[in-house]
Write a protein that holds these residues in place. Sequence first.
Motif, PDB file in Angstrom:
ATOM      1  N   ILE A 200       0.899  -1.165   0.000  1.00 24.10           N
ATOM      2  CA  ILE A 200       0.000   0.000   0.000  1.00 24.10           C
ATOM      3  C   ILE A 200       0.931   1.207   0.000  1.00 24.10           C
ATOM      4  N   SER A 201       0.926   1.957  -1.105  1.00 20.27           N
ATOM      5  CA  SER A 201       1.792   3.137  -1.130  1.00 20.27           C
ATOM      6  C   SER A 201       0.939   4.399  -1.088  1.00 20.27           C
ATOM      7  N   TYR A 202       1.566   5.491  -0.684  1.00 20.35           N
ATOM      8  CA  TYR A 202       0.876   6.774  -0.458  1.00 20.35           C
ATOM      9  C   TYR A 202       1.650   7.861  -1.215  1.00 20.35           C
ATOM     10  N   SER A 203       0.908   8.853  -1.707  1.00 21.92           N
ATOM     11  CA  SER A 203       1.587   9.920  -2.453  1.00 21.92           C
ATOM     12  C   SER A 203       0.958  11.273  -2.139  1.00 21.92           C
ATOM     13  N   LEU A 204       1.625  12.332  -2.584  1.00 23.09           N
ATOM     14  CA  LEU A 204       1.086  13.685  -2.411  1.00 23.09           C
ATOM     15  C   LEU A 204      -0.300  13.755  -3.044  1.00 23.09           C
ATOM     16  N   GLY A 205      -1.208  14.502  -2.424  1.00 26.67           N
ATOM     17  CA  GLY A 205      -2.607  14.518  -2.860  1.00 26.67           C
ATOM     18  C   GLY A 205      -2.852  15.197  -4.190  1.00 26.67           C
ATOM     19  N   TRP A 206      -1.829  15.854  -4.751  1.00 23.63           N
ATOM     20  CA  TRP A 206      -2.044  16.508  -6.043  1.00 23.63           C
ATOM     21  C   TRP A 206      -1.407  15.756  -7.202  1.00 23.63           C
ATOM     22  N   LEU A 207      -0.937  14.547  -6.919  1.00 26.28           N
ATOM     23  CA  LEU A 207      -0.350  13.730  -7.989  1.00 26.28           C
ATOM     24  C   LEU A 207      -1.386  12.743  -8.531  1.00 26.28           C
ATOM     25  N   ARG A 208      -1.170  12.257  -9.732  1.00 24.06           N
ATOM     26  CA  ARG A 208      -1.997  11.175 -10.285  1.00 24.06           C
ATOM     27  C   ARG A 208      -1.682   9.891  -9.515  1.00 24.06           C
ATOM     28  N   GLN A 209      -2.734   9.100  -9.208  1.00 26.13           N
ATOM     29  CA  GLN A 209      -2.510   7.839  -8.491  1.00 26.13           C
ATOM     30  C   GLN A 209      -2.131   6.717  -9.465  1.00 26.13           C
ATOM     31  N   ALA A 210      -1.262   5.814  -9.011  1.00 21.44           N
ATOM     32  CA  ALA A 210      -0.880   4.677  -9.866  1.00 21.44           C
ATOM     33  C   ALA A 210      -2.068   3.752 -10.093  1.00 21.44           C
ATOM     34  N   GLU A 211      -2.886   3.550  -9.061  1.00 19.36           N
ATOM     35  CA  GLU A 211      -4.109   2.748  -9.220  1.00 19.36           C
ATOM     36  C   GLU A 211      -5.297   3.699  -9.244  1.00 19.36           C
ATOM     37  N   ASN A 212      -6.086   3.603 -10.293  1.00 26.22           N
ATOM     38  CA  ASN A 212      -7.215   4.529 -10.443  1.00 26.22           C
ATOM     39  C   ASN A 212      -8.328   4.144  -9.477  1.00 26.22           C
ATOM     40  N   SER A 213      -8.275   4.746  -8.291  1.00 25.70           N
ATOM     41  CA  SER A 213      -9.196   4.290  -7.249  1.00 25.70           C
ATOM     42  C   SER A 213     -10.644   4.722  -7.496  1.00 25.70           C
ATOM     43  N   TYR A 214     -10.858   5.716  -8.370  1.00 20.42           N
ATOM     44  CA  TYR A 214     -12.249   6.129  -8.641  1.00 20.42           C
ATOM     45  C   TYR A 214     -12.970   5.053  -9.456  1.00 20.42           C
TER      46      TYR A 214
END
Length: 296
Positions: A215-229
């Motif tokens: 489970i990785s975490y990133s800055l909230g303004w970056l694109r996510q690697a897994e499209n969680s929407y």
Amino acid sequence: MANLVTHHASEDIDDIIQTLEQDGCLVIEGLLDDDEVNPLQSHMHSTFEKIPDCNGNVYGHETKRIGTLFSRHETFQKMAVMNPIIEIMDHFLLQSCNDFQVNLTQATSKGPAEAKRALRQDDLIFPFRHPEQEVMLTCLWAIDEFTEDNGAMVLVPGSHRWERSESVAPSYENLPAEQTAKAVMKKGSVLIYLGSIYHCDSANKSNERRCSAMISYSLGWLRQAENSYLAYSKEAVSTMPERLRHLLGYFAHQPNLGSINGIDPIDYFLNNKSENQLIEFIPEMMYKSLRNEHLN
Ligand SMILES: O=C(O)CCC(=O)C(=O)O
């Protein structure tokens, strides 16, 4: 070999953060007890029976991978939001954003004979010149024990402090053994490393598959690697704890990234709000720079 520091979950968060600042990686044990990890372990082993091997030099050829973990087992939901994980993300990521998010969920089953892979930095998935601050961190959970032989990850503690180079990554073969450390850990432990840390996978020389969950975490303004929407249905999101929904990216990042008609995305998605008076929420700091630009 270098030392990979192991902390117990009960230790002071300041000590844990200090190790991560210093080494860029560590193991925390005692976060999941056997009553939690054993059912997860058997669930994932049977899930992987139906999954084919990957095909690629990065994904591996004897390794199986699956994502969308939060709808696969409820313990994954718990793992994502627990402390000290969230406190660590607060410390490293809130230096460069107002909110952080889950970047990727991925469980892995590494088969016997999987080869070792090249040294790399995870944050290179984001193609820009990297700042001093970290843009992502990864939590690699041991669903099975990680041993010397079964493909445990190899890390280079302190490599997050190396000067960033635009040229090719150092090769594992050229690194002195005393600079590398292997993440040998008990099941239910988690390896946490900064996005800028050099690491690679070692070969699985055992006779058994070995399972992990990332489970990785990133800055909230970056694109996510897994499209969680797209990864989770409306019904699935509606039953998730609020903190987890937020981590999936259902929030508007300042000043207005990810909003819809001025509405918080979770209200749009779950609460059927579609129009709103657009209330500005540009931060004070930004107003000042806009005003200065006007005056000059
Ligand atoms: O060693 C593991 O179980 C997963 C690590 C991995 O595959 C990765 O970093 O992509």
